[in-house]
Design a protein around this motif. Sequence first.
Motif, PDB file in Angstrom:
ATOM      1  N   SER A 158      43.110 -44.005  13.266  1.00 32.43           N
ATOM      2  CA  SER A 158      42.316 -43.243  12.304  1.00 32.43           C
ATOM      3  C   SER A 158      40.829 -43.533  12.505  1.00 32.43           C
ATOM      4  N   ASP A 159      40.003 -42.770  11.818  1.00 32.01           N
ATOM      5  CA  ASP A 159      38.558 -42.963  11.956  1.00 32.01           C
ATOM      6  C   ASP A 159      38.105 -44.145  11.118  1.00 32.01           C
ATOM      7  N   GLN A 160      36.885 -44.539  11.407  1.00 32.15           N
ATOM      8  CA  GLN A 160      36.337 -45.667  10.670  1.00 32.15           C
ATOM      9  C   GLN A 160      36.144 -45.315   9.188  1.00 32.15           C
ATOM     10  N   GLU A 161      35.832 -44.046   8.937  1.00 30.62           N
ATOM     11  CA  GLU A 161      35.600 -43.647   7.540  1.00 30.62           C
ATOM     12  C   GLU A 161      36.885 -43.820   6.726  1.00 30.62           C
ATOM     13  N   PHE A 162      37.981 -43.466   7.391  1.00 32.43           N
ATOM     14  CA  PHE A 162      39.243 -43.559   6.677  1.00 32.43           C
ATOM     15  C   PHE A 162      39.600 -45.009   6.379  1.00 32.43           C
ATOM     16  N   GLU A 163      39.271 -45.852   7.332  1.00 38.02           N
ATOM     17  CA  GLU A 163      39.508 -47.278   7.158  1.00 38.02           C
ATOM     18  C   GLU A 163      38.769 -47.776   5.912  1.00 38.02           C
ATOM     19  N   ALA A 164      37.532 -47.334   5.777  1.00 37.45           N
ATOM     20  CA  ALA A 164      36.732 -47.751   4.625  1.00 37.45           C
ATOM     21  C   ALA A 164      37.374 -47.272   3.335  1.00 37.45           C
ATOM     22  N   PHE A 165      37.944 -46.072   3.428  1.00 38.04           N
ATOM     23  CA  PHE A 165      38.558 -45.477   2.257  1.00 38.04           C
ATOM     24  C   PHE A 165      39.818 -46.246   1.821  1.00 38.04           C
ATOM     25  N   LEU A 166      40.466 -46.857   2.789  1.00 34.29           N
ATOM     26  CA  LEU A 166      41.672 -47.631   2.478  1.00 34.29           C
ATOM     27  C   LEU A 166      41.376 -48.892   1.658  1.00 34.29           C
ATOM     28  N   LEU A 167      40.127 -49.349   1.750  1.00 37.56           N
ATOM     29  CA  LEU A 167      39.807 -50.645   1.148  1.00 37.56           C
ATOM     30  C   LEU A 167      40.173 -50.716  -0.324  1.00 37.56           C
ATOM     31  N   GLU A 168      39.876 -49.661  -1.054  1.00 33.15           N
ATOM     32  CA  GLU A 168      40.133 -49.693  -2.494  1.00 33.15           C
ATOM     33  C   GLU A 168      41.626 -49.877  -2.765  1.00 33.15           C
ATOM     34  N   ILE A 169      42.415 -49.170  -2.004  1.00 33.74           N
ATOM     35  CA  ILE A 169      43.859 -49.274  -2.206  1.00 33.74           C
ATOM     36  C   ILE A 169      44.367 -50.661  -1.847  1.00 33.74           C
ATOM     37  N   LEU A 170      43.871 -51.179  -0.746  1.00 39.05           N
ATOM     38  CA  LEU A 170      44.430 -52.431  -0.249  1.00 39.05           C
ATOM     39  C   LEU A 170      44.071 -53.624  -1.125  1.00 39.05           C
ATOM     40  N   SER A 171      42.886 -53.590  -1.732  1.00 36.13           N
ATOM     41  CA  SER A 171      42.549 -54.781  -2.505  1.00 36.13           C
ATOM     42  C   SER A 171      42.965 -54.656  -3.961  1.00 36.13           C
ATOM     43  N   ASP A 172      42.847 -53.469  -4.544  1.00 34.53           N
ATOM     44  CA  ASP A 172      43.147 -53.358  -5.976  1.00 34.53           C
ATOM     45  C   ASP A 172      44.376 -52.515  -6.281  1.00 34.53           C
ATOM     46  N   PHE A 173      44.935 -51.918  -5.263  1.00 34.79           N
ATOM     47  CA  PHE A 173      46.078 -51.018  -5.458  1.00 34.79           C
ATOM     48  C   PHE A 173      45.760 -49.954  -6.500  1.00 34.79           C
ATOM     49  N   GLN A 174      44.651 -49.329  -6.324  1.00 34.26           N
ATOM     50  CA  GLN A 174      44.296 -48.218  -7.200  1.00 34.26           C
ATOM     51  C   GLN A 174      43.479 -47.224  -6.396  1.00 34.26           C
ATOM     52  N   VAL A 175      43.481 -45.966  -6.867  1.00 36.15           N
ATOM     53  CA  VAL A 175      42.636 -44.960  -6.241  1.00 36.15           C
ATOM     54  C   VAL A 175      41.887 -44.218  -7.320  1.00 36.15           C
ATOM     55  N   THR A 176      40.766 -43.635  -6.927  1.00 34.78           N
ATOM     56  CA  THR A 176      39.969 -42.908  -7.894  1.00 34.78           C
ATOM     57  C   THR A 176      39.973 -41.434  -7.544  1.00 34.78           C
ATOM     58  N   VAL A 177      40.449 -40.626  -8.474  1.00 34.06           N
ATOM     59  CA  VAL A 177      40.369 -39.184  -8.338  1.00 34.06           C
ATOM     60  C   VAL A 177      39.260 -38.745  -9.295  1.00 34.06           C
ATOM     61  N   PRO A 178      38.183 -38.188  -8.767  1.00 31.71           N
ATOM     62  CA  PRO A 178      37.017 -37.939  -9.619  1.00 31.71           C
ATOM     63  C   PRO A 178      37.352 -37.177 -10.901  1.00 31.71           C
ATOM     64  N   GLU A 179      38.204 -36.124 -10.804  1.00 29.29           N
ATOM     65  CA  GLU A 179      38.454 -35.272 -11.967  1.00 29.29           C
ATOM     66  C   GLU A 179      39.332 -35.954 -13.004  1.00 29.29           C
ATOM     67  N   ILE A 180      40.105 -36.932 -12.594  1.00 30.87           N
ATOM     68  CA  ILE A 180      41.065 -37.533 -13.519  1.00 30.87           C
ATOM     69  C   ILE A 180      40.679 -38.950 -13.899  1.00 30.87           C
ATOM     70  N   GLY A 181      40.242 -39.703 -12.947  1.00 32.45           N
ATOM     71  CA  GLY A 181      39.906 -41.098 -13.200  1.00 32.45           C
ATOM     72  C   GLY A 181      40.633 -41.994 -12.226  1.00 32.45           C
ATOM     73  N   THR A 182      40.723 -43.238 -12.590  1.00 33.25           N
ATOM     74  CA  THR A 182      41.341 -44.189 -11.677  1.00 33.25           C
ATOM     75  C   THR A 182      42.838 -44.274 -11.935  1.00 33.25           C
ATOM     76  N   ILE A 183      43.590 -44.176 -10.874  1.00 30.96           N
ATOM     77  CA  ILE A 183      45.038 -44.294 -11.008  1.00 30.96           C
ATOM     78  C   ILE A 183      45.452 -45.652 -10.454  1.00 30.96           C
ATOM     79  N   THR A 184      46.045 -46.457 -11.290  1.00 29.78           N
ATOM     80  CA  THR A 184      46.469 -47.788 -10.852  1.00 29.78           C
ATOM     81  C   THR A 184      47.955 -47.761 -10.536  1.00 29.78           C
TER      82      THR A 184
END
Lengths: 314, 448
Positions: A158-184
Motif C-alpha cells: 500500500s501507499d505511505q498515505e494509507f500506512e499513516a491512515f492505519l495508525l489510528e486504528i492500530l493504536s486506539d482501535f477506533q476510526v473517525t467518520v467526519p459525519e458521524i464521529g468516532t467509532i470505537t
Amino acid sequence: MNSQHDEKFKAVDHIRIGFEKNGYVCSRQIATTLYLAWHLQKPILVEGPAGVGKTELAKIMAAYLGLPLIRLQCYEGLDESKALYEWKYGKQLLYTQILKDKLNDILSGAEGLNDSMARLHQFDDIFYSTYFLEPRPLLASLRQQDGSVLLIDEVDKSDQEFEAFLLEILSDFQVTVPEIGTITALSRPYVFLTSNNTREMSEAIKRRCLHLFIPFPEAKLEQQIVRVRVPGISEDLKLQLVAFIQAVREMDLKKAPSVSETIDWARVLVLLHSSRLEPAVVRETLNVFLKFEEDIESVRENMPELMAKVKKAI
Amino acid sequence: MEQVLLDFIRALRQSGVRISVAETMDAVNAARITGYSDREILRNTLGATLAKSRREEEIFEACFDRFFDADDYPDMDGENIPSLLEEGEKQTAPLTQMILSGDMASLATSLRDAGDRANVKNISFFTQKSLFGRRILQAMGVEDLIRDIKRLSGSGNEEDRQAAEYLRQAKDVLNERVRDFVEKQYSLFAKNVTDELLERFLRDTKLSNVEERDFRRMHALIRKMVKRLNDVHSRRKKTARRGLLDLKKTLRANVAYHGLIVYPKWKTKKINRPDIVAICDISRSVEKVVRFFLLFLYSLNDSLAKVRSFVFCSNLVQVSHVFENYRVEEALDRILKGKDLDLMLSSTDYGRSFMDFKDQWLDRVTQKTTIMILGDARNNFGNARTEILKLLQERSKRIVWLNPEPRSFWGTGDSEMKRYLPYCFLARECSTVNHIQRTVDYMLRTRN
C-alpha cells in the motif's frame, strides 16, 4: 478482545498445542509473540519470505478463537473508501426521492419559512447515519460484537498515505467518520499485518506493533509441519524430503522453496505413491517447488550432491 | 529487574537499534507478563517488542547473548573452609568475609554495585578498561582485603597463614572476574561509541586515503547512505497540476450527487523515479578512488530503480549485469580486472569511450535520463570529443560530473575538465563519502 478467550491464552505452550490441533505447527517464538499480542492487546507485524505461513497464521488464529476472519488485501492505490467505509449513494438518492414526494405532507400546516426549515432539519441527520454506511473490512472488524481477527495482508504494497491512515486504528482501535464521529471497537480485534519487505515500513507503524519475523523453518520444525499437513506421508519420505528441501535452500537460487512448496511437493509425492525419495521422481517433480527454469536447471545439475547431502543428514 | 532491562535497552540503543519510550514501556509490560524465569521466552518477548526489523533482530540476538550471559557467575573455585570462617569473622573487612564464607551471590551483587558506583557504563575507549577495573576493585574494598592478607600472613598461627594463602588466591580470581566484567561492559556500552566515531571520521576522509582494512566499514557506510537516499527519493511523488479539472474522475466522484459537481477532482502528474545512466572511469589515474566509485555504483544498482552502469578505460562497456549477478567483492574484482568484459585497460580515452556510448547506447538516453559521469577527465592529451558530450546533453535531462580532484586542479595538465564543464548541469569535486551523498541528494531532489 474479550475475556472469554483468556483460557486459550493461558500459557505459551497452550497456544502451541492449540495451533497444532488446527494444523499449524508454530515455533516457540511465534507462540510467545501470539501470547504477548493477546495480553498487551497489540497488533503483530509479521515479516518473512513468501510462503512461510504468514497469512495462514491469521487464518488459524481465527479458527482457534472461533472468530470471523476479516481480510484486507493491500495494493498500490488502496484508499479509505475501499478499506474503511463508503456511503451507500444509491440508497441515499432513493431516500431523497421519497422525501421529495412526501415533502408536501411534511410541510403541510407549517407556518412560515422558519417553521418549515425546522421540520426539514429533522431529516438532516438521517442521510449521514449508520444506515447509509457501507462498512469495508476495517470498519466491519471494529463493529464485530464478539471481536474478530483482522488480517491486513501485504501492507507493504500500500501507499505511505494509507500506512499513516492505519495508525489510528492500530493504536486506539477506533476510526473517525467526519459525519458521524468516532467509532470505537465494540471488542478489540486481534490484528495481523503481513509484509513481504518490498519496502521498509515506517517507524510509526513499527512502534505500534509487535514484530515477528518468520524465517524458513529448521529441519525438525519442518518435519513436524509436513507430518501435520500431509498425514499420509511415510516416515522415510518425510525425513528425506525435508533434508532435500533444506539442502536446496542452501543453494544460490532465484527463489528458494518455502514451506508451502514443501507441503505441495509432499502431497504430490504421496499422490504418486512414493515411499522414498527416488532421483527419477524428484527430477520429474522439481517444478512443483521450483518456480524458475534456471533454478530447476541448476538443481538438476547438482542432483548427486544433493542426494548425498540427504543421505548424510538422515 | 526493571533496572536491568533498562540497562539492556540502553546497550541496544548504543548498538544502533532505535527504541522509543513507548517500546521500552511495552517491553517492560511484556516482560512482566511472561516473567523472567525462562531465558528463551524472555528472549522472544523482548525480541518481539524491541527489534522491529530483520537487521535489528540480528543486533538484538548478539546483544542479548552478551548481556544475559547464561552462566553469569560460576562458583569461585575455592572450597569452603569452615575453620577459616570463624577466624574471618573477628575483625575482617566485608570483602574478606564474603570470600571466606563463599557467598558468591553477594560477591556478584557487590561487583555490580561497585560497577555502578564506578560508572562503568560510561566507558567509551578500550584504553579506559584498566582504569575502570581499578576503580571497581577499589569500590569493592580490595584495599581492606590486602590489609587482611598482610595481617594474617604475618601472624604466627598456621591456620592464619593458610587463610592468607587462600585469600591471596581468591584475590587473583577476583581480579580476573573484575577484568571480565569490565570487558563485558565495554563490549556492551562502548564498542559502538568508538564505531560511531570512526564512522564519522571515515565520512570525511578522502576516498583515496581510506585504507584497505577500513574497506568493509566503508562499504557498509556507502550502503547505508544509498539506502537513505533511496528511502527519501524512491517513492513516486505526485504534484497537482493546478487548475486542470480531471473530468473523468470528477464525474465518477459525483455520481452520487446526480452529476452535480460537488467535489471537483484535479489533474495530477506523477513524477517518475529517477532514470540514471552512470559512467565510471576506471583508469589508473583514478585508481585510488575507483573502488569506492564502483562500490557506490554497486549499491545504487542494488537498491535504486533503473540505474544502468558503464565503466571505461580505453573503451566503454556496460557492467550492470556484473553488478546484478555477483556479490560485491567479486563484482568489483571482475570489473577492475576486466574479466569476461570486452574492456581494454591501456591509457584512458574519454573521446573513444564517449564515442562507444554514443554508438551503442544513445537510443537508451531519453529526456528523463540523468547521466552521471565519475572521472577525473584526464585524457592523456587525446581528442576530448566535446561535441559528443554536447549531443548527450541535448538528448538527456542533464549531465552530472563527479570529479575526485579538487576544483583548482581542473584544467591543469591533461585534464579536459574545463572543456567538458559547459555541458554539465552540475560538476562537483567528489572525494569523500559526504561529497557523494550531498551531490546525489541534490541531484535527486532537483529532478523536476
